[in-house]
Design a protein around this motif. Structure first.
Motif, mmCIF file in Angstrom:
data_model
loop_
_atom_site.group_PDB
_atom_site.id
_atom_site.type_symbol
_atom_site.label_atom_id
_atom_site.label_comp_id
_atom_site.label_asym_id
_atom_site.label_seq_id
_atom_site.Cartn_x
_atom_site.Cartn_y
_atom_site.Cartn_z
ATOM 1 N N TYR A 1 0.672 -1.570 0.504
ATOM 2 C CA TYR A 1 0.180 0.280 0.383
ATOM 3 C C TYR A 1 1.212 1.838 -0.233
ATOM 4 C CZ TYR A 1 -3.031 3.805 1.671
ATOM 5 O OH TYR A 1 -3.717 5.026 1.458
ATOM 6 N N ILE A 2 0.557 2.173 -1.176
ATOM 7 C CA ILE A 2 1.072 3.377 -1.199
ATOM 8 C C ILE A 2 0.304 4.373 -1.299
ATOM 9 C CG2 ILE A 2 3.188 4.325 -2.353
ATOM 10 C CD1 ILE A 2 3.553 2.453 -3.903
ATOM 11 N N HIS A 23 5.129 -2.369 3.432
ATOM 12 C CA HIS A 23 4.522 -3.840 3.076
ATOM 13 C C HIS A 23 3.816 -4.389 3.910
ATOM 14 C CE1 HIS A 23 8.545 -3.479 -0.553
ATOM 15 N NE2 HIS A 23 6.894 -2.568 -0.775
ATOM 16 N N PHE A 24 2.978 -5.099 3.962
ATOM 17 C CA PHE A 24 1.765 -6.428 5.033
ATOM 18 C C PHE A 24 2.096 -7.517 4.424
ATOM 19 C CE2 PHE A 24 -1.041 -4.025 2.813
ATOM 20 C CZ PHE A 24 -2.045 -4.439 2.411
ATOM 21 N N ARG A 25 1.932 -8.314 5.935
ATOM 22 C CA ARG A 25 1.949 -9.402 4.876
ATOM 23 C C ARG A 25 1.093 -10.261 6.489
ATOM 24 N NH1 ARG A 25 5.301 -14.964 6.021
ATOM 25 N NH2 ARG A 25 6.260 -14.482 7.396
ATOM 26 N N GLU A 28 -5.044 4.093 9.654
ATOM 27 C CA GLU A 28 -6.863 3.766 8.631
ATOM 28 C C GLU A 28 -6.842 3.538 7.585
ATOM 29 O OE1 GLU A 28 -10.796 6.428 7.718
ATOM 30 O OE2 GLU A 28 -10.168 6.877 10.559
ATOM 31 N N LYS A 29 -6.334 3.995 7.021
ATOM 32 C CA LYS A 29 -6.105 3.499 5.591
ATOM 33 C C LYS A 29 -5.428 2.250 4.823
ATOM 34 C CE LYS A 29 -8.724 6.828 3.924
ATOM 35 N NZ LYS A 29 -10.658 7.282 3.364
ATOM 36 N N LEU A 30 -4.763 2.481 5.839
ATOM 37 C CA LEU A 30 -3.895 0.431 5.800
ATOM 38 C C LEU A 30 -4.228 -0.144 6.328
ATOM 39 C CD1 LEU A 30 -1.390 -0.925 5.697
ATOM 40 C CD2 LEU A 30 0.119 0.245 7.668
ATOM 41 N N VAL A 31 -4.899 -0.117 6.915
ATOM 42 C CA VAL A 31 -6.018 -1.211 8.174
ATOM 43 C C VAL A 31 -7.074 -1.706 7.393
ATOM 44 C CG1 VAL A 31 -7.541 -1.770 9.919
ATOM 45 C CG2 VAL A 31 -5.396 -0.316 10.709
ATOM 46 N N GLU A 32 -7.503 -0.347 6.378
ATOM 47 C CA GLU A 32 -8.912 -1.022 4.969
ATOM 48 C C GLU A 32 -8.287 -1.401 4.341
ATOM 49 O OE1 GLU A 32 -10.832 2.742 3.560
ATOM 50 O OE2 GLU A 32 -11.392 3.238 5.698
ATOM 51 N N ARG A 33 -6.810 -1.647 4.082
ATOM 52 C CA ARG A 33 -6.268 -2.358 2.667
ATOM 53 C C ARG A 33 -5.643 -3.708 3.267
ATOM 54 N NH1 ARG A 33 -5.386 0.213 -1.669
ATOM 55 N NH2 ARG A 33 -6.357 1.691 -1.183
ATOM 56 N N ILE A 34 -5.850 -4.028 4.943
ATOM 57 C CA ILE A 34 -5.293 -4.833 5.028
ATOM 58 C C ILE A 34 -6.865 -5.529 5.421
ATOM 59 C CG2 ILE A 34 -5.125 -6.242 7.617
ATOM 60 C CD1 ILE A 34 -2.309 -4.405 7.940
#
Length: 165
Positions: free
Chosen positions: A45-46, A72-74, A116-122
């Motif tokens: 996510y960028i 970067h997440f997993r 918040e946007k990152l957690v939405e992407r997760i």
């Protein structure tokens, strides 16, 4: 804000993932992350956000409207653990000779929006949720009317700046 502030906000934002799925998540910064090149089985996510910089030599400060942050997440489903690695791209003072790249300073509201946007992407990528979230915008941290100075932007120098988006 310090790493600890990012970490606390991230923990608050991921509490529901712990409650809903039983998975724990952790955040760490990694200046070696390369945009558009996540490791196998990792998602990316960028996002660009408002931030301020301060030169460690002359103490000049400046705002920037589009500071690039790469996540970067997993999720390791077997261990019930998620990992997020983040890189905040830096800028250097245009006034100082041999200026060093300075870390961006994000307002707490903008850190909240980023995470918040990152957690939405997760939720979408790791848990296959469909979200219809409320759009929150970043809060400006000062006037930034001048041109983007590519020669002082770490993301530009690495060829990954998204200033035109």
């Amino acid at each position: 804000m310090s790493f600890q502030d990012w970490e606390i906000t991230f923990e608050e934002r991921t509490e529901e993932l712990v409650e809903d799925y039983g998975d724990s998540w952790r955040l760490k910064f990694d200046d070696n992350i390369e945009p558009d090149n996540p490791a196998q089985d990792w998602f990316q996510y960028i996002r660009g956000a408002f931030a301020r910089f301060q030169c460690s030599k002359c103490k000049k400060t400046w705002p920037s409207r589009r500071v690039l942050v790469v996540f970067h997440f997993r999720l390791d489903g077997r261990k019930r653990k998620g990992t997020v690695e983040a890189r905040r791209f830096r800028q250097e003072c245009r006034r100082c000779q041999e200026a060093k790249m300075e870390e961006p300073q994000f307002d707490s509201d903008n850190i909240e929006v980023l995470l918040e946007k990152l957690v939405e992407r997760i939720r979408m990528r790791c848990y296959r949720e469909t979200l219809d979230g409320i759009q929150r915008d970043f809060r400006p941290v000062g006037r930034s009317e001048g041109p983007h100075e590519s020669s002082h932007c770490e993301a530009c120098l690495k060829g990954v700046c998204r200033k035109a988006e």
